[in-house]
Design a protein around this motif. Structure first.
Motif, PDB file in Angstrom:
ATOM      1  N   THR A  21       0.831  -1.199   0.000  1.00  0.00           N
ATOM      2  CA  THR A  21       0.000   0.000   0.000  1.00  0.00           C
ATOM      3  C   THR A  21       0.860   1.241   0.000  1.00  0.00           C
ATOM      4  O   THR A  21       2.019   1.236   0.395  1.00  0.00           O
ATOM      5  CB  THR A  21      -0.951   0.022   1.223  1.00  0.00           C
ATOM      6  N   MET A  22       0.250   2.336  -0.461  1.00  0.00           N
ATOM      7  CA  MET A  22       0.950   3.617  -0.561  1.00  0.00           C
ATOM      8  C   MET A  22       0.388   4.566   0.500  1.00  0.00           C
ATOM      9  O   MET A  22      -0.798   4.523   0.803  1.00  0.00           O
ATOM     10  CB  MET A  22       0.726   4.218  -1.952  1.00  0.00           C
ATOM     11  N   LEU A  23       1.241   5.418   1.026  1.00  0.00           N
ATOM     12  CA  LEU A  23       0.779   6.404   2.001  1.00  0.00           C
ATOM     13  C   LEU A  23      -0.016   7.516   1.334  1.00  0.00           C
ATOM     14  O   LEU A  23      -0.888   8.115   1.952  1.00  0.00           O
ATOM     15  CB  LEU A  23       1.966   6.997   2.764  1.00  0.00           C
ATOM     16  N   ARG A  24       0.294   7.781   0.080  1.00  0.00           N
ATOM     17  CA  ARG A  24      -0.412   8.812  -0.686  1.00  0.00           C
ATOM     18  C   ARG A  24      -1.087   8.167  -1.887  1.00  0.00           C
ATOM     19  O   ARG A  24      -0.632   7.143  -2.386  1.00  0.00           O
ATOM     20  CB  ARG A  24       0.574   9.875  -1.172  1.00  0.00           C
ATOM     21  N   PRO A  25      -2.159   8.793  -2.384  1.00  0.00           N
ATOM     22  CA  PRO A  25      -2.822   8.240  -3.573  1.00  0.00           C
ATOM     23  C   PRO A  25      -1.885   8.245  -4.779  1.00  0.00           C
ATOM     24  O   PRO A  25      -1.012   9.102  -4.895  1.00  0.00           O
ATOM     25  CB  PRO A  25      -3.998   9.192  -3.810  1.00  0.00           C
ATOM     26  N   VAL A  26      -2.088   7.283  -5.649  1.00  0.00           N
ATOM     27  CA  VAL A  26      -1.338   7.197  -6.900  1.00  0.00           C
ATOM     28  C   VAL A  26      -2.230   7.811  -7.976  1.00  0.00           C
ATOM     29  O   VAL A  26      -3.394   7.410  -8.111  1.00  0.00           O
ATOM     30  CB  VAL A  26      -0.999   5.731  -7.239  1.00  0.00           C
ATOM     31  N   GLN A  27      -1.708   8.766  -8.731  1.00  0.00           N
ATOM     32  CA  GLN A  27      -2.528   9.462  -9.719  1.00  0.00           C
ATOM     33  C   GLN A  27      -1.954   9.309 -11.120  1.00  0.00           C
ATOM     34  O   GLN A  27      -0.743   9.317 -11.311  1.00  0.00           O
ATOM     35  CB  GLN A  27      -2.640  10.941  -9.373  1.00  0.00           C
ATOM     36  N   GLY A  28      -2.876   9.163 -12.073  1.00  0.00           N
ATOM     37  CA  GLY A  28      -2.499   9.065 -13.476  1.00  0.00           C
ATOM     38  C   GLY A  28      -2.545   7.637 -13.973  1.00  0.00           C
ATOM     39  O   GLY A  28      -2.196   6.697 -13.260  1.00  0.00           O
ATOM     40  N   ARG A  29      -2.994   7.498 -15.199  1.00  0.00           N
ATOM     41  CA  ARG A  29      -3.199   6.190 -15.814  1.00  0.00           C
ATOM     42  C   ARG A  29      -1.939   5.323 -15.778  1.00  0.00           C
ATOM     43  O   ARG A  29      -1.980   4.162 -15.374  1.00  0.00           O
ATOM     44  CB  ARG A  29      -3.657   6.414 -17.256  1.00  0.00           C
ATOM     45  N   THR A  30      -0.813   5.862 -16.172  1.00  0.00           N
ATOM     46  CA  THR A  30       0.420   5.075 -16.250  1.00  0.00           C
ATOM     47  C   THR A  30       0.896   4.650 -14.872  1.00  0.00           C
ATOM     48  O   THR A  30       1.252   3.492 -14.660  1.00  0.00           O
ATOM     49  CB  THR A  30       1.519   5.878 -16.976  1.00  0.00           C
ATOM     50  N   LYS A  31       0.890   5.568 -13.909  1.00  0.00           N
ATOM     51  CA  LYS A  31       1.355   5.241 -12.559  1.00  0.00           C
ATOM     52  C   LYS A  31       0.446   4.227 -11.880  1.00  0.00           C
ATOM     53  O   LYS A  31       0.917   3.306 -11.210  1.00  0.00           O
ATOM     54  CB  LYS A  31       1.469   6.504 -11.709  1.00  0.00           C
ATOM     55  N   VAL A  32      -0.864   4.376 -12.053  1.00  0.00           N
ATOM     56  CA  VAL A  32      -1.812   3.426 -11.454  1.00  0.00           C
ATOM     57  C   VAL A  32      -1.634   2.044 -12.074  1.00  0.00           C
ATOM     58  O   VAL A  32      -1.548   1.039 -11.359  1.00  0.00           O
ATOM     59  CB  VAL A  32      -3.266   3.927 -11.595  1.00  0.00           C
ATOM     60  N   ALA A  33      -1.543   1.980 -13.383  1.00  0.00           N
ATOM     61  CA  ALA A  33      -1.366   0.686 -14.061  1.00  0.00           C
ATOM     62  C   ALA A  33      -0.052   0.035 -13.626  1.00  0.00           C
ATOM     63  O   ALA A  33      -0.010  -1.177 -13.376  1.00  0.00           O
ATOM     64  CB  ALA A  33      -1.395   0.872 -15.577  1.00  0.00           C
ATOM     65  N   ARG A  34       1.005   0.817 -13.502  1.00  0.00           N
ATOM     66  CA  ARG A  34       2.302   0.289 -13.072  1.00  0.00           C
ATOM     67  C   ARG A  34       2.216  -0.268 -11.642  1.00  0.00           C
ATOM     68  O   ARG A  34       2.731  -1.346 -11.361  1.00  0.00           O
ATOM     69  CB  ARG A  34       3.364   1.378 -13.150  1.00  0.00           C
ATOM     70  N   HIS A  35       1.541   0.465 -10.759  1.00  0.00           N
ATOM     71  CA  HIS A  35       1.415   0.004  -9.367  1.00  0.00           C
ATOM     72  C   HIS A  35       0.632  -1.312  -9.304  1.00  0.00           C
ATOM     73  O   HIS A  35       1.053  -2.251  -8.621  1.00  0.00           O
ATOM     74  CB  HIS A  35       0.746   1.064  -8.492  1.00  0.00           C
ATOM     75  N   ILE A  36      -0.482  -1.386 -10.005  1.00  0.00           N
ATOM     76  CA  ILE A  36      -1.285  -2.612 -10.006  1.00  0.00           C
ATOM     77  C   ILE A  36      -0.478  -3.777 -10.587  1.00  0.00           C
ATOM     78  O   ILE A  36      -0.502  -4.885 -10.051  1.00  0.00           O
ATOM     79  CB  ILE A  36      -2.611  -2.399 -10.763  1.00  0.00           C
ATOM     80  N   ALA A  37       0.262  -3.535 -11.658  1.00  0.00           N
ATOM     81  CA  ALA A  37       1.082  -4.588 -12.267  1.00  0.00           C
ATOM     82  C   ALA A  37       2.174  -5.057 -11.311  1.00  0.00           C
ATOM     83  O   ALA A  37       2.434  -6.264 -11.202  1.00  0.00           O
ATOM     84  CB  ALA A  37       1.700  -4.088 -13.569  1.00  0.00           C
ATOM     85  N   ASN A  38       2.791  -4.130 -10.589  1.00  0.00           N
ATOM     86  CA  ASN A  38       3.838  -4.510  -9.629  1.00  0.00           C
ATOM     87  C   ASN A  38       3.276  -5.357  -8.498  1.00  0.00           C
ATOM     88  O   ASN A  38       3.892  -6.331  -8.074  1.00  0.00           O
ATOM     89  CB  ASN A  38       4.531  -3.271  -9.058  1.00  0.00           C
ATOM     90  N   VAL A  39       2.107  -4.998  -8.002  1.00  0.00           N
ATOM     91  CA  VAL A  39       1.474  -5.786  -6.936  1.00  0.00           C
ATOM     92  C   VAL A  39       1.073  -7.164  -7.471  1.00  0.00           C
ATOM     93  O   VAL A  39       1.268  -8.176  -6.797  1.00  0.00           O
ATOM     94  CB  VAL A  39       0.260  -5.037  -6.346  1.00  0.00           C
TER      95      VAL A  39
END
Length: 102
Positions: A21-39
């Motif tokens: 989990t992140m302490l701050r929200p993740v914003q933007g299509r590329t960053k969100v997709a990257r975070h979900i893919a990493n998890v």
């Protein structure tokens, strides 16, 4: 990627108990997709079952591993695109009585 709005925001709640989990929200299509893919890379797709549910009136996905839910992702839709994702991974906030396939 087209399902995510360009300004999509991912909010995570691990309650200090889940490392992904992140302490701050993740914003933007590329960053969100990257975070979900990493998890997602942290678990084998064979060991994850996704069940579609409605949570608090919103379309959601409950993710199971080892016959227990490990995440709930609630989606806010803006037309055909996801504008916000609320990912709850705090084990204390997840349902304990729901079974996969049910």
């Amino acid at each position: 990627m087209e399902l995510l709005a360009p300004d999509v925001t991912l909010w995570t709640d691990g309650g200090g108990k889940v490392r992904a989990t992140m302490l701050r929200p993740v914003q933007g299509r590329t960053k969100v997709a990257r975070h979900i893919a990493n998890v997602a890379r942290q678990r084998s797709l064979e060991e994850v079952e996704i069940r579609h549910r409605t949570v608090n009136g919103d379309p959601s996905a409950v993710l199971f591993a080892d016959d227990a839910p490990f995440a709930v992702m609630v989606l806010d839709l803006d037309g055909d695109q996801v504008s916000n994702i609320y990912a709850v991974t705090n084990p204390e906030k997840l349902p304990k009585d729901e079974q996969p396939g049910g």
